[in-house]
Design an enzyme around this catalytic site. Structure first.
Site, short mmCIF file in Angstrom:
data_model
loop_
_atom_site.label_atom_id
_atom_site.label_comp_id
_atom_site.label_asym_id
_atom_site.label_seq_id
_atom_site.Cartn_x
_atom_site.Cartn_y
_atom_site.Cartn_z
N TYR A 1 21.65 -11.38 -11.90
CA TYR A 1 22.26 -10.29 -12.31
C TYR A 1 24.16 -10.95 -12.38
CZ TYR A 1 24.95 -6.19 -10.42
OH TYR A 1 25.73 -5.56 -10.75
N LYS B 1 25.76 -10.45 -15.95
CA LYS B 1 27.47 -8.79 -16.17
C LYS B 1 28.20 -9.95 -15.99
CE LYS B 1 27.32 -5.16 -14.84
NZ LYS B 1 26.78 -4.20 -15.96
#
Length: 432
Positions: A239, A243
């Site tokens: 994640y 990002k």
């Protein structure tokens, strides 16, 4: 500043991606409540058509308790009229292409003539998501939103929501200049090339398909690949890695479009707006608190003095509005804001533990039999050695003793004996 923010929102047309998400719906509610004279809110959601998008927004956003203050203030009829006049549901997907999955060219042209502010909240927040999915949404999806925003004639700002932890596990001063980061090197000199990461995914998927792997096996392999690549380059999970790469692309391709990146820490329930304590689902720390309240969590492995950087969701929404007010129209500007509590109002794990114990003592949860669940304060272990010793005494040794007793019984005399020992064996393997 509040008055200026309210005035800023007047007559603005805003595109919000990921509109059914927790933060996005709080942001939308804030705008509609404080500035009903906003010109238009284009809300992008993943849906097959206009009808499905409208239905998702109604059931997943506007019918939630979050909007009860607005509903009480206006009444159902006026609220419905406000939503009809101001809100446009947009079926799409940021991971699809630079048109965000929209197919109606006339509608796209209309949006790009009207939009003043683009707010990208769309993301997949699963820490161990498939690498191809995470890269598609969090990295190249962000780039798609940027390209769409750059085509908006009136665009004054792209506001992108990321996370406070995208910097990775690095020491020392972390530069916030996002330019030229498509080709960076970690402390070991290893080069990070975002396009190479995409090619690695394509090659791995091709190999898995050639091996005729099941969809389940492909999903597992892509999750493992994401975690492997993230840790290789210094990030703890897929994640934050994807990002971070999304931020790099935004900084490298934004040109003169003003860019603001909002990085919240662990988002929790509302502090005050539209009312205290609203939350949806189990978020960040919530699953641990609930497990403790149900009496299932007897001990914790944590540093009791470690700071849990929590931030109420309405404070994040306020920061988004304020940042947009300050930076809209500042051509070429680029700003990163961390929105957290640890600097001015830190709370430690031990304090959260104490508060949870006090709360569930006064307000116990109710068990399946209807009786209140009595919780003990539990124990915090600050080292793995302490935790392992506790688990050995509390669980492992009793299970080993049980296994020995059952195995000594005459030739596994019954099926029940066998099942008991099998369960004991599994528990011992898990706790090793």
């Amino acid at each position: 500043m509040e008055l200026n923010c309210v005035q800023f929102l007047e007559n603005k047309t805003i595109l919000v991606t990921g509109a059914t998400g927790f933060l996005a719906k709080v942001f939308v509610e804030k705008i509609l409540r404080v500035q009903p004279n906003v010109k238009k809110l284009y809300l992008l959601v993943r849906a097959s058509d206009d009808e499905a998008a409208t239905k998702r927004l109604r059931t997943e956003v506007f019918e939630k308790d979050l909007f009860k203050v607005l509903r009480e203030n206006l009444g159902d009829e006026k609220l419905n009229r406000l939503l009809y006049d101001k809100v446009v549901s947009v079926p799409g997907d940021i991971a699809t292409d630079e048109q965000l999955g929209m197919n109606d060219s006339n509608f796209i042209e209309r949006m790009q003539k009207e939009i003043d502010i683009v707010v990208n909240v769309a993301a997949t927040t699963n820490f161990s998501k498939r690498y191809d999915v995470g890269l598609g949404i969090n990295t190249f999806g962000a780039l798609n939103v940027l390209h769409f925003a750059k085509k908006c004639i009136r665009a004054q700002l792209l506001l992108h929501v990321s996370t406070a932890y995208v910097c990775g596990e690095k020491q020392g001063v972390l530069p916030e200049n996002l330019f030229f980061l498509e080709d960076i090197r970690n402390n070991d000199g290893l080069r990070l090339d975002i396009n190479l990461e995409r090619e690695l995914i394509k090659q791995r998927l091709k190999e898995l398909n050639e091996q005729d792997c099941s969809e389940e096996d492909i999903t597992l392999a892509m999750k493992e690949l994401g975690m492997e690549r993230a840790k290789l380059h210094g990030w703890p999970n897929t994640y934050v890695f994807t990002k971070s790469m999304g931020e790099m692309l935004l900084g490298n391709h934004k040109e003169n479009l003003p860019l603001v990146i909002i990085r919240p820490t662990m988002i929790t329930s509302t502090f005050s707006e539209p009312f205290p304590g609203w939350i949806e689902g189990l978020r960040t720390l919530d699953s641990v608190v609930v497990a403790f309240g149900k009496g299932r969590l007897k001990c914790f492995l944590a540093d009791p003095n470690s700071v849990l950087d929590l931030i109420p969701v309405d404070m994040v929404a306020n920061a988004m509005v304020t940042a947009a007010t300050i930076h809209a129209g500042n051509l070429g500007s680029q700003t990163v804001y961390h929105v957290g509590s640890s600097f001015k109002n830190p709370i430690t794990f031990e304090q959260v533990h104490d508060l949870a114990a006090r709360y569930f003592t006064i307000n116990p949860l109710v068990g399946r039999d209807g009786s209140p669940i009595i919780v003990s304060k539990g124990t915090i272990f600050s080292t793995m050695a302490q935790f392992s010793f506790y688990v050995t005494l509390r669980y492992k040794l009793p299970l080993q003793t049980l296994t020995a007793k059952l195995s000594s019984r005459c030739g596994w005399s019954s099926f029940i004996d066998l099942m008991f020992c099998f369960r004991a064996y599994l528990m011992i393997r898990i706790l090793r």
